[in-house]
Write a protein that holds these residues in place. Structure first.
Motif, PDB file in Angstrom:
ATOM      1  N   PHE A   1     -75.214 -42.942 -17.800  1.00 26.47           N
ATOM      2  CA  PHE A   1     -76.256 -41.255 -17.799  1.00 26.47           C
ATOM      3  C   PHE A   1     -77.631 -42.485 -18.908  1.00 26.47           C
ATOM      4  O   PHE A   1     -78.781 -41.840 -18.281  1.00 26.47           O
ATOM      5  N   HIS A   2     -77.602 -43.027 -19.383  1.00 25.22           N
ATOM      6  CA  HIS A   2     -78.723 -43.586 -20.296  1.00 25.22           C
ATOM      7  C   HIS A   2     -79.452 -44.450 -19.305  1.00 25.22           C
ATOM      8  O   HIS A   2     -81.240 -43.749 -18.513  1.00 25.22           O
ATOM      9  N   GLN A   3     -78.775 -45.015 -18.370  1.00 28.22           N
ATOM     10  CA  GLN A   3     -79.923 -45.858 -17.181  1.00 28.22           C
ATOM     11  C   GLN A   3     -79.815 -44.661 -16.377  1.00 28.22           C
ATOM     12  O   GLN A   3     -81.323 -45.452 -16.080  1.00 28.22           O
ATOM     13  N   ARG A   4     -79.760 -44.491 -15.758  1.00 21.02           N
ATOM     14  CA  ARG A   4     -80.311 -43.596 -14.659  1.00 21.02           C
ATOM     15  C   ARG A   4     -81.616 -42.860 -15.921  1.00 21.02           C
ATOM     16  O   ARG A   4     -82.980 -42.567 -14.885  1.00 21.02           O
ATOM     17  N   GLN A   5     -81.391 -42.129 -16.583  1.00 19.30           N
ATOM     18  CA  GLN A   5     -82.278 -40.816 -16.965  1.00 19.30           C
ATOM     19  C   GLN A   5     -83.711 -42.228 -17.361  1.00 19.30           C
ATOM     20  O   GLN A   5     -84.813 -41.395 -17.228  1.00 19.30           O
ATOM     21  N   GLY A   6     -83.337 -43.145 -18.011  1.00 12.28           N
ATOM     22  CA  GLY A   6     -84.626 -43.999 -17.574  1.00 12.28           C
ATOM     23  C   GLY A   6     -85.054 -44.587 -16.962  1.00 12.28           C
ATOM     24  O   GLY A   6     -86.886 -44.426 -16.558  1.00 12.28           O
ATOM     25  N   PHE A   7     -84.163 -44.868 -15.430  1.00 19.19           N
ATOM     26  CA  PHE A   7     -85.224 -45.150 -14.324  1.00 19.19           C
ATOM     27  C   PHE A   7     -85.704 -43.756 -13.602  1.00 19.19           C
ATOM     28  O   PHE A   7     -87.343 -44.245 -12.988  1.00 19.19           O
ATOM     29  N   GLU A   8     -85.112 -42.643 -14.335  1.00 23.67           N
ATOM     30  CA  GLU A   8     -85.553 -41.470 -14.108  1.00 23.67           C
ATOM     31  C   GLU A   8     -87.110 -41.441 -14.538  1.00 23.67           C
ATOM     32  O   GLU A   8     -88.144 -40.968 -14.060  1.00 23.67           O
ATOM     33  N   ILE A   9     -87.406 -41.827 -15.390  1.00 27.45           N
ATOM     34  CA  ILE A   9     -88.435 -41.691 -16.168  1.00 27.45           C
ATOM     35  C   ILE A   9     -89.328 -42.812 -15.305  1.00 27.45           C
ATOM     36  O   ILE A   9     -90.980 -42.185 -15.474  1.00 27.45           O
ATOM     37  N   MET A  10     -88.687 -43.842 -15.303  1.00 30.90           N
ATOM     38  CA  MET A  10     -90.198 -44.746 -13.949  1.00 30.90           C
ATOM     39  C   MET A  10     -90.586 -43.989 -13.257  1.00 30.90           C
ATOM     40  O   MET A  10     -91.623 -45.003 -12.639  1.00 30.90           O
ATOM     41  N   MET A  11     -90.148 -43.287 -12.402  1.00 30.27           N
ATOM     42  CA  MET A  11     -90.105 -43.103 -11.772  1.00 30.27           C
ATOM     43  C   MET A  11     -90.993 -41.594 -11.346  1.00 30.27           C
ATOM     44  O   MET A  11     -91.654 -42.360 -10.281  1.00 30.27           O
ATOM     45  N   THR A  12     -91.272 -41.300 -12.396  1.00 34.94           N
ATOM     46  CA  THR A  12     -92.085 -39.552 -12.736  1.00 34.94           C
ATOM     47  C   THR A  12     -92.958 -40.676 -12.851  1.00 34.94           C
ATOM     48  O   THR A  12     -94.002 -40.338 -12.412  1.00 34.94           O
ATOM     49  N   LEU A  13     -93.154 -41.752 -13.661  1.00 35.71           N
ATOM     50  CA  LEU A  13     -94.144 -42.028 -14.062  1.00 35.71           C
ATOM     51  C   LEU A  13     -94.318 -42.728 -12.620  1.00 35.71           C
ATOM     52  O   LEU A  13     -96.210 -43.108 -12.406  1.00 35.71           O
ATOM     53  N   ALA A  14     -94.476 -43.708 -12.088  1.00 35.72           N
ATOM     54  CA  ALA A  14     -94.543 -44.329 -10.579  1.00 35.72           C
ATOM     55  C   ALA A  14     -95.471 -43.477  -9.671  1.00 35.72           C
ATOM     56  O   ALA A  14     -96.082 -44.657  -8.865  1.00 35.72           O
TER      57      ALA A  14
END
Lengths: 316, 249
Positions: free
Chosen positions: A163-176
């Motif tokens: 779950f942590h990995q997914r939320q981190g990736f989601e933050i990056m995706m939103t920023l990207a």
């Protein structure tokens, strides 16, 4: 104990390991197995606890309420992981406070990645995506570790890490996919965390002094380099998917092997950080030591109160 | 004045600020179990702030979201009581602040869960479950520290002496409350202070602590006049939204 008795015990122990029978706290085990596990599990526990600091650094500055809540929940999970892992070391006869003192004195290590600073909000994304991503690669095989309590703790830890990995990736995706400055923030975080994330798997196999024995004991199931390769293979396409560039000019996909080839890791940097010369080594350990020292009066009060309460109960 | 907006804003700001203060502890607690507990409680408050500020935005009817209200107001527009913005100082001050606040929140939500306004009632009902646990946690610590060692007793008594001046404001009431009670949106708050006082007396007595004699009480938070501390909270809280306006995160 007679030498021949010990030899029989050791044989039985290795036979259990070879047959994938879990070792439990009351089973006989060689001292070196016990020590290796205490070292590894307490190091893992310390990493969870020290790891709260770089992320805790951004809770009060999270950009919205949802991100703030998710980050708090994530850091709380890490504290929880620390707690089960310290409990797992206690099943091996270690004392939680002694192992924590070893962290504070510099005797015990923790994952070097947490000695890097978190400079922007995007680092919350990079840590979740890369650091928790690398941790999952390391920890999924630990769910099959020969030592029962560690393996069982890892099952729960891995669920939360994913779950942590997914939320981190989601933050990056939103920023990207955000504004140019958000994308630059995400790219900068990837630039700073990529190589330290690769270093999380530890030295190359040829240099790793614990790997062979740990694999024989089935504490470890894959070598450092195997896990690192797996991480690169999974993560590079994710970076491409969101339009970020992995900061490695030598990175290329090898059609024949089906793996990405990556550039040389800066092992000097790795060893410097391990030795204590990373950008935040001193701050991290100082913060932990200060928490313990500042909390001394609280712990003393709790102990004194519990003792008084017990006496009163006996008297009544 | 839009009383429904103002009322939920006050409740939301209380949760937002005390949650912010608790979250500052993350990674620095006196024992790992308390790091987990304080983070967990901070999370409850962030959740409450989210629901309450969303609802305030809805009552206001000007299209402001919970995030807009949390991150994009100026200091005078925050309506939390002064107690919740006071600094952590140490674990004793933090637990005493929490206890004095939780002891007020519990009877408050017990009343609000029966509000005729269904949206306020729903948030109160959910928050009450959390508040009961928070109050148990903070009471236990006040008792342990009060009746622990000489040092802990001195520290927590000093915390009480310093924070007592901010407790009167918990029962601040003006036209906002009166109007909502008269309109039947929220129930009467009769007996709220008495219930608070009873909890406080019981817990402090068990903790062997003395209620300060001075009756001087500060207020101002409900009207937007804050202590110096709020500005620093807002500097951190609002940093991203102010530095990068109008973006999605």
């Amino acid at each position: 104990m007679k030498e021949e008795d010990r030899a029989i015990l050791e044989q039985n122990f290795q036979a259990k390991i070879d047959n994938d029978i879990r070792i439990e706290p009351n089973d006989w085990m060689p001292d070196a197995y016990r020590e290796t596990l205490i070292r590894q599990i307490s190091q893992h526990a310390h990493s969870e606890i020290v790891g709260m600091l770089p992320e805790g650094n951004w809770i009060t500055r999270a950009p919205n309420l949802r991100r703030k809540a998710v980050l708090l929940a994530k850091v709380q999970d890490e504290a929880g992981h620390g707690l089960y892992l310290y409990s797992a070391t206690e099943t091996l006869g270690a004392d939680r406070e002694d192992t924590i003192d070893d962290l504070h004195s510099g005797k015990a290590k923790y994952s070097s990645i947490f000695n890097y600073p978190t400079l922007s909000w995007a680092d919350m994304g990079a840590i979740g995506w890369l650091v928790d991503g690398a941790a999952i690669m390391n920890q999924v095989p630990l769910c099959r570790c020969s030592y029962g309590p560690y393996a069982r703790a890892m099952v729960r830890v891995c669920k939360e890490e994913s779950f942590h990995q997914r939320q981190g990736f989601e933050i990056m995706m939103t920023l990207a996919k955000g504004s140019p400055e958000q994308k630059a923030m995400a790219q900068d975080a990837l630039n700073r965390f990529w190589w330290p994330a690769l270093m999380m798997f530890g030295p190359n196999d040829a240099e790793s002094k614990h790997t062979a024995q740990s694999m024989k004991w089935k504490i470890k199931r894959h070598t450092n380099d195997e896990l690192r390769q797996q991480f690169v293979d999974v993560t590079v396409p994710q970076a491409e998917l969101i339009g970020l560039t992995v900061p490695d000019p030598d990175l290329k996909f090898n059609e024949q092997t089906g793996h990405y080839e990556y550039g040389e890791i800066n092992w000097d940097e790795f060893w410097q950080v391990v030795k204590g010369n990373g950008p935040c080594n001193k701050e991290r350990v100082d913060a932990r030591r200060k928490a313990k020292e500042d909390g001394l009066w609280v712990r003393e009060a709790a102990t004194a109160y519990a003792a008084k309460k017990k006496l009163r109960k006996q008297a009544s | 004045m839009n009383s429904l907006f103002e009322y939920t804003l006050r409740l939301g700001d209380d949760s937002l600020m005390i949650g912010h203060r608790l979250s500052e502890w993350c990674g620095h607690g006196p024992i790992l179990e308390e790091d987990i507990a304080m983070t967990n409680i901070a999370l409850d408050f962030v959740g409450q702030a989210t629901s309450l500020l969303e609802l305030a935005g809805k009552f206001e009817g000007k299209g402001r979201s919970g995030d807009d209200l949390a991150f994009l107001r100026f200091d005078r527009d925050y309506k939390n009581v002064l107690l919740v913005e006071q600094p952590n100082v140490d674990f004793g001050v933090t637990m005493m602040r929490q206890f004095l606040f939780d002891a007020y929140r519990k009877p408050l939500f017990e009343r609000l869960q029966y509000a005729s306004n269904k949206e306020i009632a729903a948030i109160a009902e959910k928050s009450l479950k959390e508040t009961k646990y928070h109050l148990r946690h903070s009471s236990e610590w006040v008792i342990r520290l009060g009746d622990g060692t000489e040092e802990s007793h001195t520290r927590i008594q000093e915390a009480l002496d310093n924070l007592w001046r901010y407790t009167g404001e918990l029962f601040y009431s003006d036209d906002v409350d009166k109007e909502l009670i008269a309109a039947g949106e929220i129930p009467s708050m009769d007996g709220l202070e008495k219930e608070w006082r009873q909890t406080v007396n019981e817990v402090l007595a068990e903790a062997t602590l003395k209620i300060p004699e001075s009756d001087w009480q500060f207020d101002g938070g409900r009207k937007g006049m804050h202590s110096e501390h709020l500005g620093y909270i807002l500097t951190e809280l609002q940093y991203m939204q102010r530095a990068y306006p109008g973006l999605e995160w």
